[in-house]
Design a protein around this motif. Sequence first.
Motif, PDB file in Angstrom:
ATOM      1  N   GLU A  52       0.271  -1.431   0.168  1.00 25.05           N
ATOM      2  CA  GLU A  52      -0.027  -0.112  -0.091  1.00 25.05           C
ATOM      3  C   GLU A  52       0.898   1.278  -0.136  1.00 25.05           C
ATOM      4  N   ILE A  53       0.386   2.004  -0.893  1.00 20.02           N
ATOM      5  CA  ILE A  53       1.587   3.045  -1.419  1.00 20.02           C
ATOM      6  C   ILE A  53       1.373   4.195  -0.338  1.00 20.02           C
ATOM      7  N   SER A  54       0.185   4.552   0.395  1.00 21.51           N
ATOM      8  CA  SER A  54      -0.058   4.833   1.013  1.00 21.51           C
ATOM      9  C   SER A  54       0.916   4.738   2.584  1.00 21.51           C
ATOM     10  N   LEU A  55       0.838   3.435   3.067  1.00 24.63           N
ATOM     11  CA  LEU A  55       1.463   2.846   4.285  1.00 24.63           C
ATOM     12  C   LEU A  55       3.018   2.763   3.815  1.00 24.63           C
ATOM     13  N   VAL A  56       3.434   3.188   2.903  1.00 23.50           N
ATOM     14  CA  VAL A  56       4.706   3.193   2.621  1.00 23.50           C
ATOM     15  C   VAL A  56       5.347   4.575   3.043  1.00 23.50           C
ATOM     16  N   ARG A  57       4.126   5.237   2.380  1.00 28.41           N
ATOM     17  CA  ARG A  57       4.690   7.108   2.009  1.00 28.41           C
ATOM     18  C   ARG A  57       4.617   7.321   4.102  1.00 28.41           C
ATOM     19  N   ILE A  58       3.603   6.943   4.147  1.00 27.46           N
ATOM     20  CA  ILE A  58       3.953   7.437   6.005  1.00 27.46           C
ATOM     21  C   ILE A  58       4.894   6.965   7.061  1.00 27.46           C
ATOM     22  N   GLY A  59       5.365   5.574   6.731  1.00 24.66           N
ATOM     23  CA  GLY A  59       7.136   4.592   7.209  1.00 24.66           C
ATOM     24  C   GLY A  59       7.929   5.786   6.725  1.00 24.66           C
ATOM     25  N   ASP A  60       8.235   5.986   5.491  1.00 27.37           N
ATOM     26  CA  ASP A  60       9.189   7.153   5.169  1.00 27.37           C
ATOM     27  C   ASP A  60       9.183   8.323   5.523  1.00 27.37           C
ATOM     28  N   VAL A 104       0.397  12.445  11.252  1.00 30.70           N
ATOM     29  CA  VAL A 104       1.743  11.222  10.318  1.00 30.70           C
ATOM     30  C   VAL A 104       0.794   9.062  10.709  1.00 30.70           C
ATOM     31  N   ILE A 105       0.423  10.076  11.868  1.00 28.47           N
ATOM     32  CA  ILE A 105       0.831   8.164  13.338  1.00 28.47           C
ATOM     33  C   ILE A 105      -0.588   8.738  14.183  1.00 28.47           C
ATOM     34  N   ASP A 106      -1.760   7.444  14.570  1.00 28.92           N
ATOM     35  CA  ASP A 106      -2.419   7.610  15.682  1.00 28.92           C
ATOM     36  C   ASP A 106      -2.016   7.435  16.656  1.00 28.92           C
ATOM     37  N   ASP A 107      -1.076   6.475  16.528  1.00 28.69           N
ATOM     38  CA  ASP A 107      -0.316   5.889  18.588  1.00 28.69           C
ATOM     39  C   ASP A 107       0.617   5.615  18.161  1.00 28.69           C
ATOM     40  N   TYR A 108       1.786   5.112  18.589  1.00 26.50           N
ATOM     41  CA  TYR A 108       2.532   4.419  18.940  1.00 26.50           C
ATOM     42  C   TYR A 108       2.645   3.915  20.319  1.00 26.50           C
ATOM     43  N   ASP A 109       3.582   2.493  20.461  1.00 23.37           N
ATOM     44  CA  ASP A 109       3.696   1.942  21.735  1.00 23.37           C
ATOM     45  C   ASP A 109       4.863   0.787  21.616  1.00 23.37           C
ATOM     46  N   GLY A 110       4.976   0.216  22.839  1.00 29.07           N
ATOM     47  CA  GLY A 110       6.711  -0.206  23.075  1.00 29.07           C
ATOM     48  C   GLY A 110       7.681   0.493  23.375  1.00 29.07           C
TER      49      GLY A 110
END
Length: 147
Positions: A52-60, A104-110
């Motif tokens: 998914e290009i949108s997920l790749v873009r978010i990771g970048d 860019v992200i909704d949440d993070y953990d760990g």
Amino acid sequence: NGLPPALAQLQTNTFKNSLSKAGVSVLEKSFGGALQIRHGLTTDMSALTTREISLVRIGDVLFEMVQTGMDNAGLIGQPIDADMTTKVKGALTGILERAITHNVIDDYDGVAVRQQALPSGDPSIIEAQFAYRPAVPPLPRRHGCRR
């Protein structure tokens, strides 16, 4: 619009899906008449996070935010003292909070930070890891009725 009728007839959903799976960005008219990307896929179909290009873009974008944020934190190149892992974790947490603020992200953990140790590691390296939930764009609303 602009396609010869013989070519336009070939533009079935099945055909467009096969193009997308091959990594081709497929444009089509929306219900309002504007052009939109039908489904942005990459050529790496091995996993959801790579296809998914949108997920790749978010990771970048997140990677760049972490890299720039850590560079700007002034910690890289400083002597590693007893508080360094706490400082790195604090800087990283601040960057992740900013990523939430910027959608860019909704949440993070760990969030975990540790200094590598001898004999298998390099004590001059501080490792950090975390998990995140990307801020996935909402799906376009389809008009019409369901049966």
